[in-house]
Each structure stands twice: as structure tokens, then as C-alpha cells.
Design an enzyme around this catalytic site. Structure first.
Site, PDB file in Angstrom:
ATOM      1  N   GLU A 142      -9.485   3.711   2.302  1.00 36.88           N
ATOM      2  CA  GLU A 142      -8.965   3.890   0.938  1.00 36.88           C
ATOM      3  C   GLU A 142      -7.926   2.848   0.564  1.00 36.88           C
ATOM      4  O   GLU A 142      -7.756   2.528  -0.614  1.00 36.88           O
ATOM      5  CB  GLU A 142      -8.385   5.298   0.790  1.00 36.88           C
ATOM      6  CG  GLU A 142      -6.931   5.484   1.252  1.00 36.88           C
ATOM      7  CD  GLU A 142      -6.699   5.222   2.742  1.00 36.88           C
ATOM      8  OE1 GLU A 142      -7.682   5.234   3.520  1.00 36.88           O
ATOM      9  OE2 GLU A 142      -5.546   4.984   3.136  1.00 36.88           O
ATOM     10  N   ARG A 152      -7.723  -0.385   1.032  1.00 39.00           N
ATOM     11  CA  ARG A 152      -8.275  -1.597   0.408  1.00 39.00           C
ATOM     12  C   ARG A 152      -8.694  -1.343  -1.027  1.00 39.00           C
ATOM     13  O   ARG A 152      -8.658  -2.257  -1.858  1.00 39.00           O
ATOM     14  CB  ARG A 152      -9.432  -2.119   1.272  1.00 39.00           C
ATOM     15  CG  ARG A 152     -10.576  -1.165   1.395  1.00 39.00           C
ATOM     16  CD  ARG A 152     -11.491  -1.516   2.559  1.00 39.00           C
ATOM     17  NE  ARG A 152     -10.902  -1.159   3.859  1.00 39.00           N
ATOM     18  CZ  ARG A 152     -11.495  -1.351   5.033  1.00 39.00           C
ATOM     19  NH1 ARG A 152     -12.689  -1.912   5.093  1.00 39.00           N
ATOM     20  NH2 ARG A 152     -10.899  -0.999   6.151  1.00 39.00           N
ATOM     21  N   LYS A 180       0.847  -1.206   0.000  1.00 36.63           N
ATOM     22  CA  LYS A 180       0.000   0.000   0.000  1.00 36.63           C
ATOM     23  C   LYS A 180       0.877   1.249   0.000  1.00 36.63           C
ATOM     24  O   LYS A 180       1.689   1.436   0.896  1.00 36.63           O
ATOM     25  CB  LYS A 180      -0.916  -0.019   1.225  1.00 36.63           C
ATOM     26  CG  LYS A 180      -1.703   1.290   1.454  1.00 36.63           C
ATOM     27  CD  LYS A 180      -2.614   1.220   2.683  1.00 36.63           C
ATOM     28  CE  LYS A 180      -3.273   2.561   2.984  1.00 36.63           C
ATOM     29  NZ  LYS A 180      -4.118   2.533   4.205  1.00 36.63           N
ATOM     30  N   LYS A 234      -9.996  12.497   8.980  1.00 37.11           N
ATOM     31  CA  LYS A 234      -9.503  12.017  10.274  1.00 37.11           C
ATOM     32  C   LYS A 234      -9.416  13.179  11.266  1.00 37.11           C
ATOM     33  O   LYS A 234      -9.241  14.327  10.855  1.00 37.11           O
ATOM     34  CB  LYS A 234      -8.091  11.436  10.100  1.00 37.11           C
ATOM     35  CG  LYS A 234      -8.025  10.117   9.366  1.00 37.11           C
ATOM     36  CD  LYS A 234      -6.586   9.631   9.256  1.00 37.11           C
ATOM     37  CE  LYS A 234      -6.498   8.303   8.505  1.00 37.11           C
ATOM     38  NZ  LYS A 234      -7.153   7.192   9.212  1.00 37.11           N
ATOM     39  N   ASP A 265       1.592   5.989   5.825  1.00 35.00           N
ATOM     40  CA  ASP A 265       0.607   5.119   5.174  1.00 35.00           C
ATOM     41  C   ASP A 265       1.114   4.512   3.860  1.00 35.00           C
ATOM     42  O   ASP A 265       0.382   3.804   3.187  1.00 35.00           O
ATOM     43  CB  ASP A 265      -0.699   5.891   4.952  1.00 35.00           C
ATOM     44  CG  ASP A 265      -1.927   5.014   5.125  1.00 35.00           C
ATOM     45  OD1 ASP A 265      -1.802   3.930   5.735  1.00 35.00           O
ATOM     46  OD2 ASP A 265      -3.002   5.398   4.638  1.00 35.00           O
TER      47      ASP A 265
HETATM   48  N1  BES Z   1      -4.236   4.252   7.092  1.00 36.60           N
HETATM   49  C1  BES Z   1      -5.366   3.929   7.882  1.00 36.60           C
HETATM   50  C2  BES Z   1      -5.081   2.861   8.942  1.00 36.60           C
HETATM   51  C3  BES Z   1      -4.088   3.200  10.021  1.00 36.60           C
HETATM   52  C4  BES Z   1      -4.547   3.540  11.279  1.00 36.60           C
HETATM   53  C5  BES Z   1      -2.734   3.110   9.819  1.00 36.60           C
HETATM   54  C6  BES Z   1      -3.649   3.802  12.286  1.00 36.60           C
HETATM   55  C7  BES Z   1      -1.828   3.398  10.826  1.00 36.60           C
HETATM   56  C8  BES Z   1      -2.298   3.731  12.071  1.00 36.60           C
HETATM   57  C9  BES Z   1      -6.502   3.426   6.992  1.00 36.60           C
HETATM   58  O1  BES Z   1      -6.545   3.955   5.717  1.00 36.60           O
HETATM   59  C10 BES Z   1      -7.778   3.799   7.670  1.00 36.60           C
HETATM   60  O2  BES Z   1      -8.019   4.957   7.782  1.00 36.60           O
HETATM   61  N2  BES Z   1      -8.563   2.820   8.092  1.00 36.60           N
HETATM   62  C11 BES Z   1      -9.809   3.071   8.725  1.00 36.60           C
HETATM   63  C12 BES Z   1     -10.829   2.118   8.149  1.00 36.60           C
HETATM   64  C13 BES Z   1     -12.227   2.396   8.583  1.00 36.60           C
HETATM   65  C14 BES Z   1     -12.691   3.718   8.018  1.00 36.60           C
HETATM   66  C15 BES Z   1     -13.115   1.283   8.120  1.00 36.60           C
HETATM   67  C16 BES Z   1      -9.628   2.839  10.219  1.00 36.60           C
HETATM   68  O3  BES Z   1      -8.889   1.933  10.594  1.00 36.60           O
HETATM   69  O4  BES Z   1     -10.170   3.613  10.990  1.00 36.60           O
HETATM   70 ZN    ZN Z   2      -4.787   4.598   4.926  1.00 36.51          ZN
HETATM   71 MN    MN Z   3      -7.616   5.791   5.657  1.00 31.60          MN
END
Ligand code: BES
Ligand code: ZN
Ligand code: MN
Length: 493
Positions: free
Chosen positions: A346, A348, A262, A274, A285
């Protein structure tokens, strides 16, 4: 920056060095240290008698004496019968970090194989060569140079009493892995304004040219032509154009192993934005992409007789008037439709197109890695990555590689029952399954696109970076997955 570690045979009592690092097991003062102790005017024996140092794991003692090395750093590796390659790597990391902090221009690590009877010579050599540069790594490129700089730690030799071809071979292998880890961490640490999708692609091109890999970089037009609609949907909110990178090592004519990473160079969350606290961490990321490139850097040094392909979808996730929105339904390279219920899910989406793209290679195995879900941090903390997959032999091989690398991963189920979480009313699936089993629903989403080959996925959101200083490394990027990928390839050859 510390370059490759070297190995030579010498009598420890004759060593002239600004810093002698000695990993020592717990227990009575080892007899093999007697000669060194004599050279150091009894400093080691006095340290032992004081009880200040017992050889317990992570314990250190820095000694100074008029004779022998300028400084002597003892590092505890724990109970002798429990010493593993991981104990040695960890000691080397601690030693490397200390050498850099002290500002010792060079160091010598002395190793007595009697301290690690269960560790083979090649594993010991590999562990030291991986560990010292890892511990010494830090990032100063974006700071102004200090007015009175300390000497830079840039040379390290490992000394053993007797020659061992296995040990030297292990050091060579470890050096290749260390180079990969350093490359990964250097990319990870770069902020989003420097490390853009274009930059990631340039970095991939530079690696490919240096090692003679085949490389294709697809720009936005090529990505559009290829029909990678999910990647384009995420990218459409940003002024930075996406890239899709294909890097290939043709070490054999067999069906390839494909590594996918990714490469979101900054994840704001998009319209599902966020919260501000710690959002700066979302520069990490692209850690999956960085790990794949680091693995190729290692492959470039070790030149395994294997066919390996790296795939990196890279873009930014931004909110803007052109950004994709919650509720949008987007297509994909595979043709399946996706309802975007959360623009922050995003990773996935872009991986889906990469996994679909991988089908054309008829791969022997595909392993993707991604900072995919916050839920994996809740589930496994910062100690292990989340492992999922469709092929039990591949899942076991990845788990075992993580064990060998001391980059542990733990399997989560993607049972049929969980598919329901990503059921959509209006599309083939939705991109978020909500909070419950958040890492598994993300895994299930990927599984929808990993058709026709053995596939495994590692969620590294909890292990890609540390938010505090550790004994073994500075706060920041860990380079995780480089050692795992390397061990996976080694076990396969
Ligand atoms: N890049 C984030 C996941 C992440 C979280 C990486 C903390 C490193 C530290 C990913 O793109 C994300 O935002 N995931 C969401 C998914 C949700 C919206 C279903 C999440 O984990 O909150
Ligand atoms: Zn992400
Ligand atoms: Mn994200």
C-alpha cells in the site's frame, strides 16, 4: 525530557555536577585528565590501572569519589587517530542514556579537542548536541507515573577549556537537529489508535504555526477532488479518513527541494492481511511522514535560506467490507492505472500520488522516505537504508548526507530489466513484483510516478525502529532520516 544542550568554558577541576561525562580515547591515560584525576583523589588513575576501562569503543566506567563531581562517567571512543564525529555522537548518546537511567537531574559533558584531532570544532559541538538528547530520549506518556519517581534528566551543558565560536555554532545546529529527532520519535512511537492521519495533520499544523511555515491539509473531499485515486483506494477500508499534508518553508525563491514521507498510521496489510506476530510494529509505518515533520522541526530552528516543501500522504490500511481487494484496478493522480495484486503493498500506492503531485512545483529534487518493504530488511538488515533514484548526482548527495549523519544508505539498482517485475496483464502496472528483488520492484513502481524531476527514494523499513535495547537508545523509534535530511540541506547551502 532533556531540552537544549548548552556550551560554556570552564576549568574542569572546578565543576560541581551530579554527573560528569568524559569521552576518552583508547590508550594511555591522557595527560589532560591528570588535573581532573587529582581533583577526584586519583579515581581515574586507579580505574586505568585496574584495566577495567581502556577507552575502547562503547566501554564505560562510572566512578565515585569524595571530591570533584558526584559521579564521573568515562566513555570509550576508540583509537585516538580513528575518532570521528560519529564516535563523539555515539559517546554522547551513551552518556545521555546513562544519565537518564541513573536519574541524574543534570549532567556536564567535558570535551578535550585533543581527543578528536580529526574532528572540526563545529562537528564536535554538533555531535554532542545531537547525541545527548538522543540517548536520553524515552517515552513514558502512556504509563502511569511511578509512586517514587527518580529525578528527571533535563539539563546538560558541554564544557570546554577554551572558547570556540565554531564549537558553539555546532552546538546550536545540533540542538535544532535534536529537536527534530525528538519530534519524529515522539510521533513514531504513538500507537495507531492515537496517531491517526488526522493526528499527523494536526501535528503538522502545530509545527507550521510555531515556526511560520505555510501549511495546507487536504481532507478526503479535497483528496478526491485532486484525483488522488491510489491514496483513496488504500484509505477506503478504514473508518479513519485520509489526509494529504503540504508544508512549506519559503527560505528562498529557488526551485524547491521536496521531501515526501509515507504516512500509513497502521498497516494491517488490508485484505492481504499480515500475520499476527509483531503486527503491532506496523504502527511505525508512518516513520517516513514523521521524519519529514521532524526535518521541518529542525528547519524551523535552523531557518536555512532554502525553499523546502514536505508532502505527506497519510491513511490507514485496513481490511473491511469497504476495503480495496486483490485484483482491483485503481487509477492514480498521474492517470496511470494500477492492478492491486497485494493490498499489503500500500505504501507505494499512496507515495505514487504524492510523487505525482510534486510535479507541479518543478522541484530541484524530490526525496521520499518510507518503511516500504520487508525485503530491504533481508537485504541490508538494520544497518542501512535502501537508496534508489533516477539522478546520479542526487543519489550521491543523499548517500553522502547519510554518511555525514551516520544514517547510512546503500544504493540498489533500478535497471530497466527489473521493470518486468511489475508488468500487469490488465493495467499499466501491478503494485507488487513478488519476493525476488522486492525492494527494487517497489522502487520501480515509485519511479513510474516520479516524472520530470531528479528523484531519490530511501527505504527505511529496517532502520526506522529497533526491536531491542541498544547502548545508544531505548528499544523503539530511531528518528532515522532527520539527520540525513538536515545534512542534505546543509551540504546544499
Ligand atoms: N509496511 C510494510 C513494510 C515493512 C515491513 C515495514 C517490515 C517495516 C517492517 C509494507 O507496506 C509492506 O507490507 N510491504 C510488503 C510488500 C509486498 C506485499 C510486495 C512486504 O514487504 O512484505
Ligand atoms: Zn506499509
Ligand atoms: Mn503493507
Amino acid at each position: 525530557m532533556l531540552l537544549a544542550v548548552t556550551h560554556r568554558v570552564a576549568d574542569v577541576t572546578t565543576l560541581k555536577t551530579p554527573l560528569l561525562i568524559v569521552p576518552v580515547p583508547k590508550g594511555a591515560l591522557p595527560t589532560s585528565l591528570a588535573a581532573l584525576d587529582h581533583t577526584c583523589d586519583g579515581a581515574i588513575a586507579r580505574c586505568w590501572a585496574s584495566g577495567d576501562f581502556t577507552g575502547a569503543k562503547d566501554e564505560t566506567a562510572l566512578l565515585y569519589s569524595a571530591h570533584g563531581p558526584d559521579r564521573l562517567l568515562l566513555i570509550g571512543i576508540g583509537e585516538g587517530d580513528q575518532v570521528t564525529a560519529h564516535s563523539l555522537r555515539r559517546a554522547a548518546m551513551i552518556g545521555g542514556k546513562r544519565a537518564r537511567v541513573i536519574g541524574s537531574p543534570s549532567a556536564t559533558l567535558w570535551f578535550d579537542p585533543a581527543f578528536a584531532l580529526k574532528v572540526s570544532a563545529d562537528r564536535a559541538g554538533q555531535s554532542f548536541a545531537e547525541g545527548v538528547p538522543f540517548g536520553a530520549w524515552h517515552f513514558l506518556d502512556l504509563k502511569r507515573p511511578p509512586e517514587s519517581p527518580k529525578p528527571v534528566f533535563e539539563r546538560c551543558e558541554i564544557v570546554t577549556a577554551v572558547a570556540s565560536a565554531e564549537f558553539t555554532a555546532g552546538v546550536t545546529r545540533g540542538n535544532g537537529i535534536a529537536a527534530g529527532q525528538a519530534l519524529t520519535r515522539g510521533l513514531q512511537v504513538l500507537p495507531g489508535n492515537k496517531c491517526t492521519p488526522t493526528y499527523v495533520a494536526e501535528c503538522a499544523r502545530e509545527i507550521a504555526e510555531r515556526h511560520g511555515f505555510t501549511i495546507t491539509v487536504m481532507d478526503k473531499a479535497a483528496i478526491t477532488k485532486a484525483g488522488m485515486k491510489a491514496l483513496l483506494a488504500v484509505a477506503q477500508g478504514s473508518a479513519e479518513d485520509p489526509r494529504f499534508i503540504i508544508i512549506e518553508h519559503n527560505g528562498s525563491k529557488d526551485a524547491p527541494v521536496v521531501f515526501v514521507g509515507k504516512g500509513v498510521t497502521f498497516d494491517t496489510g488490508g485484505i492481504s492481511i499480515k500475520p499476527a506476530p509483531n503486527m503491532e510494529d506496523m504502527k511505525y509505518d508512518m516513520s517516513g511522514a514523521a521524519a519529514v515533520l521532524g526535518a521541518f522541526e529542525t528547519i524551523g530552528y535552523l531557518k536555512p535560506k532554502q525553499h523546502i516543501i514536505g508532502l505527506i500522504p497519510s491513511c490507514e490500511n485496513m481490511p473491511s467490507s469497504t476495503a480495496y481487494k486483490p485484483g482491483d484496478v485503481v487509477g492514480s493522480h498521474l492517470g496511470k492505472t494500477i492492478e492491486v495484486v497485494n493490498t499489503d503493498a500500500e505504501g507505494r500506492l499512496i507515495l505514487a500520488d504524492a510523487l505525482s503531485w510534486a510535479r507541479q512545483y518543478s522541484p530541484a529534487a524530490v526525496i521520499d522516505c518510507a518503511t516500504l518493504t520487508g525485503a530491504i530488511v533481508i537485504g541490508l538488515g538494520h544497518t542501512a537504508g535502501g537508496l534508489m533514484g533516477t539522478d546520479s548526482a542526487l543519489v550521491e548527495a543523499v548517500r553522502a548526507a547519510g554518511e555525514a549523519a551516520d544514517e547510512r544508505v546503500w544504493e540498489l539498482p533500478i535497471w530497466d530489466e527489473y521493470r518486468e517485475l511489475i508488468k500487469s496483464d490488465i493495467a499499466d502496472m501491478k503494485n507488487s513484483g513478488g519476493r525476488a528483488a522486492g525492494s527494487i520492484s517497489a522502487g520501480w513502481f515509485l519511479r513510474e510516478f516520479a516524472e520530470g524531476y531528479p528523484w531519490a527514494h530511501v527505504d527505511i523499513a529496517g532502520t526506522a525502529y529497533t526491536d531491542r535495547e541498544m547502548p545508544t537508545q531505548v528499544k523503539g523509534p530511531t528518528g532515522v532520516m532527520v539527520r540525513l535530511f538536515a545534512e542534505y540541506l546543509l551540504a546544499r547551502s
